[in-house]
Design an enzyme around this catalytic site. Structure first.
Site, PDB file in Angstrom:
ATOM      1  N   ASP A  82      37.130  36.916  39.860  1.00 34.61           N
ATOM      2  CA  ASP A  82      35.859  36.492  39.298  1.00 34.61           C
ATOM      3  C   ASP A  82      35.146  35.389  40.199  1.00 34.61           C
ATOM      4  O   ASP A  82      35.645  34.787  40.897  1.00 34.61           O
ATOM      5  CB  ASP A  82      36.296  35.557  38.174  1.00 34.61           C
ATOM      6  CG  ASP A  82      37.061  36.052  37.106  1.00 34.61           C
ATOM      7  OD1 ASP A  82      36.524  37.199  36.361  1.00 34.61           O
ATOM      8  OD2 ASP A  82      38.152  35.882  36.603  1.00 34.61           O
ATOM      9  N   ASP A 126      35.642  32.879  46.598  1.00 30.80           N
ATOM     10  CA  ASP A 126      34.338  32.178  46.680  1.00 30.80           C
ATOM     11  C   ASP A 126      34.394  30.876  46.166  1.00 30.80           C
ATOM     12  O   ASP A 126      33.271  30.190  45.966  1.00 30.80           O
ATOM     13  CB  ASP A 126      33.487  32.820  45.228  1.00 30.80           C
ATOM     14  CG  ASP A 126      34.217  32.636  43.740  1.00 30.80           C
ATOM     15  OD1 ASP A 126      35.323  33.010  43.553  1.00 30.80           O
ATOM     16  OD2 ASP A 126      33.392  32.127  43.101  1.00 30.80           O
ATOM     17  N   ASP A 183      40.144  37.524  45.807  1.00 33.05           N
ATOM     18  CA  ASP A 183      40.005  36.909  44.511  1.00 33.05           C
ATOM     19  C   ASP A 183      39.112  37.870  43.501  1.00 33.05           C
ATOM     20  O   ASP A 183      38.615  38.777  44.047  1.00 33.05           O
ATOM     21  CB  ASP A 183      39.201  35.548  44.666  1.00 33.05           C
ATOM     22  CG  ASP A 183      38.625  34.811  43.238  1.00 33.05           C
ATOM     23  OD1 ASP A 183      39.513  34.541  42.323  1.00 33.05           O
ATOM     24  OD2 ASP A 183      37.390  34.820  43.268  1.00 33.05           O
TER      25      ASP A 183
END
Length: 225
Positions: free
Chosen positions: A11, A172, A9
């Site tokens: 961001d 995240d 991922d």
């Protein structure tokens, strides 16, 4: 030698873009004369495609207003990035570049990205950080249903010719981990991003910093063998 696919991922995992995300979301809502959502609510939708994110943040608005919010977000984000550059507006987390370098140097690993960013946004970020050539597969919001739909991961696997049992998704948010679970790949959560570690219930492992990545990946690769 069986190749392993490590998908990141962006961001909240590789880069800390929360200042731009928060500022752009505030700008989008202000352009519509609306009160902006809370910081917690905004960071809670990071990783989703913008149309899905706006539906969560402004569920009582009509489709026209939500479309205007999406365009307002894009406009503000682009202006903020142009003002200071992608490298400064979305800095890499400590240890991220070194971790990418270590993985890129391995003959048994290929790297990919699965992000809620647009292709243009991802390309600008990669250019700004000098990461051209790192990610052999790049999956973006333009081409897929929003996370946690598994489409991004499944397409990355197909492009690389790698089975789901030989792949890891690093992210995240709960969306990343649920996407990984749906695609049948191992989910590796990071604790420094925008969802609390307690929300990453679908993750096989959670790491506290990039220095732990290599060891945990070896453990996962061993489990996948």
């Amino acid at each position: 030698m069986r190749l392993k696919l490590v998908i990141f991922d962006v961001d909240g995992t590789l880069v800390d873009s929360q200042a731009d995300i928060l500022g752009s979301m505030h700008g989008a809502f202000e352009r519509q004369g609306m009160a902006a959502p809370s910081r917690e609510d905004i960071l809670g939708i990071v990783g989703l495609s913008l149309d899905v994110a706006m539906l969560k943040l402004a569920p009582t608005t009509d489709a026209v207003t939500r479309a205007a919010l999406v365009e307002g977000y894009k406009h503000t984000y682009m202006r903020r990035r142009e003002a200071v550059g992608a490298k400064e507006s979305s800095p890499l987390y400590p240890g991220a570049l070194a971790a990418l370098d270590r993985l890129k140097a391995r003959e048994d690993v290929v790297l990919g990205v699965a992000t809620g960013k647009s292709r243009r946004g991802l390309d600008k970020l990669i250019e700004g950080h000098g990461l051209e050539g790192y990610f052999l597969t790049r999956q973006v919001a333009d081409d897929h249903p929003s996370k946690p739909h598994p489409s991004m991961i499944l397409t990355a696997l197909t492009e690389m010719g790698i089975e789901s049992g030989d792949a890891v998704m690093i992210g995240d948010t709960s969306y990343d981990m649920e996407m990984a679970q749906s695609a049948g790949v191992a989910g590796l959560g990071v604790s420094w991003g925008y969802h609390p570690a307690s929300a990453l219930g679908a993750a096989k492992h959670i790491i506290e910093d990039f220095s732990a990545l290599d060891t945990v990946l070896e453990q996962i690769f061993g489990e996948l063998a």
